[in-house]
Design an enzyme around this catalytic site. Structure first.
Site, PDB file in Angstrom:
ATOM      1  N   HIS A 156      -3.336   7.281   1.814  1.00 44.15           N
ATOM      2  CA  HIS A 156      -3.721   5.940   1.378  1.00 44.15           C
ATOM      3  C   HIS A 156      -5.113   5.651   1.924  1.00 44.15           C
ATOM      4  CE1 HIS A 156      -3.998   1.784   0.635  1.00 44.15           C
ATOM      5  NE2 HIS A 156      -3.783   1.407   1.881  1.00 44.15           N
TER       6      HIS A 156
ATOM      7  N   ASN B  44     -10.111  -0.081  -0.598  1.00 46.14           N
ATOM      8  CA  ASN B  44      -8.646  -0.003  -0.495  1.00 46.14           C
ATOM      9  C   ASN B  44      -8.042  -0.585  -1.778  1.00 46.14           C
ATOM     10  OD1 ASN B  44      -5.927  -0.352   0.067  1.00 46.14           O
ATOM     11  ND2 ASN B  44      -6.252  -1.173   2.125  1.00 46.14           N
TER      12      ASN B  44
ATOM     13  N   CYS C 248       0.814  -1.222   0.000  1.00 49.24           N
ATOM     14  CA  CYS C 248       0.000   0.000   0.000  1.00 49.24           C
ATOM     15  C   CYS C 248       0.846   1.270   0.000  1.00 49.24           C
ATOM     16  CB  CYS C 248      -0.956   0.014   1.192  1.00 49.24           C
ATOM     17  SG  CYS C 248      -2.053  -1.403   1.224  1.00 49.24           S
TER      18      CYS C 248
END
Ligand code: ACO
Length: 321
Positions: free
Chosen positions: A248, A278, A113
């Site tokens: 993020h 996500n 990520c």
């Protein structure tokens, strides 16, 4: 002075959008649970013919168009992904081929990520040392293909997509645009909290994502607050100097908790987790593109990027847009 300046952004999503309600028809979950715990309302899931490199190519074309840069001018492509099309070659080389700009530098970066932050920092260093003049920095993922669709604690959290920026080396004034400071970190001791249970050198299979969500959450809030303060200290600024945070997009509660720790009002935080879920390395450039195109982020704004992911890896980067 030579700085790396973001001159264009682009993004791409798969055709198929799946709402929480649709997911709840297949998995023992509910729209209420997902929205309350994560803020996610829907996600995009790649279908036939849609891959990490195809989404990355679409996002890159839009970023090039926004920057007014021709593909042939690009001398460096860095693609952040944990879900490459193949173990090798790097998916960046396939993007390069699809864009028709062969011959320059192209490689993938893998920091899950945080991948886009790692890729941006790598491209920034390479541009400032003269290895290329114009770069594409991309985050692209197809996490739907490494999810265990029997595991409701993880499969509801992720989606697929891509975001890209054109980054150019420019000679700018002290108060001009460009990346001002970046801090990156990794701590391999926490591998078992978030990992994929396969790989070419272990099982020989691709594997599925495994996560202890509650513990990841705890580490994320602490690490992100620390790294954001490191970057602010380096440039002698405070949260009050920041126009926008592009974080993020893991979970709305992580975004809220991090903003609170920095004393930043929620309105300064770009949130897309509700519509994209996500998307790992793609989430920061995807959110950036949304906020640039809807007119919130403008030239001259002070923009902070931040991310935390598997490894653990985490980082933050500050740019005058
Ligand atoms: N639907 C319904 N119920 C569920 C679901 C689901 N999809 N998933 C779990 N539950 C249940 C559990 O079984 C548990 O039930 P029980 O109490 O009867 O045992 C209950 O909900 C609570 O489960 P927890 O895991 O404790 O829930 P928590 O409040 O911690 O929320 C979550 C889970 C959303 C994953 C949270 O921990 C989180 O956001 N963590 C951050 C992790 C993250 O975002 N990682 C992304 C990758 S890393 C990164 O990007 C930073």
């Amino acid at each position: 002075m030579i700085r790396s300046v973001i001159t264009g952004t682009g993004s791409a999503l798969p055709r198929n959008c799946v709402s929480n309600v649709e997911l709840a028809e297949r998995i023992d979950t509910s729209d209420d649970w997902i929205v309350e715990r994560t803020g996610i309302r829907q996600r995009y899931i790649a279908g036939e013919g849609e891959t990490t490199s195809s989404l990355a190519t679409d996002a890159s074309r839009k970023a090039l168009e926004a920057a007014g840069v021709a593909a042939e001018e690009i001398g460096l492509i860095i693609l952040a992904t944990a879900t490459p099309d193949h173990t090798f070659p790097a998916s960046a080389t396939q993007v390069q081929h699809a864009l028709g700009c062969g011959g320059g530098i192209a490689f993938d970066v893998q920091a899950v990520c945080s991948g886009f932050l790692y890729a941006l920092a790598t491209a920034d260093s390479m541009l400032r040392t003269g290895m290329a003049k114009k770069a594409l920095v991309i985050g692209s993922e197809t996490f739907s293909r490494i999810l265990d669709w029997e595991d409701r604690t993880t499969c509801v959290l992720f989606g697929d997509g891509a975001g890209a920026v054109v980054l150019e080396a420019q000679d700018v004034a002290e108060d001009g645009p460009g990346i001002l400071a970046t801090r990156l970190h990794a701590e391999g001791a926490h591998k078992d909290l978030l990992y994929v249970d396969g790989g070419p050198s272990t099982t020989g299979e691709v594997g599925k994502l495994r996560m202890k969500g509650r513990e990841v959450f705890r580490h994320a809030v602490v690490n992100l607050a620390e790294v954001l303060n490191e970057v602010l200290d380096e440039v002698g600024m405070t949260g009050a100097d920041i126009d926008w945070v592009v974080p993020h997009q893991a979970n709305a509660r992580i975004l809220d908790a991090t903003a609170r720790k920095l004393g930043l009002p929620a309105e300064k935080v770009i949130v897309t987790v509700d519509r994209h879920a996500n998307t790992s390395a793609a989430s920061v450039p995807l959110a950036l593109d949304v906020a640039v195109r809807d007119g919130r982020i403008k030239r001259g704004d002070m923009v902070m990027f931040e991310a935390m992911g598997g490894g653990f890896t985490w980082g933050a980067s500050l740019a005058r847009f």
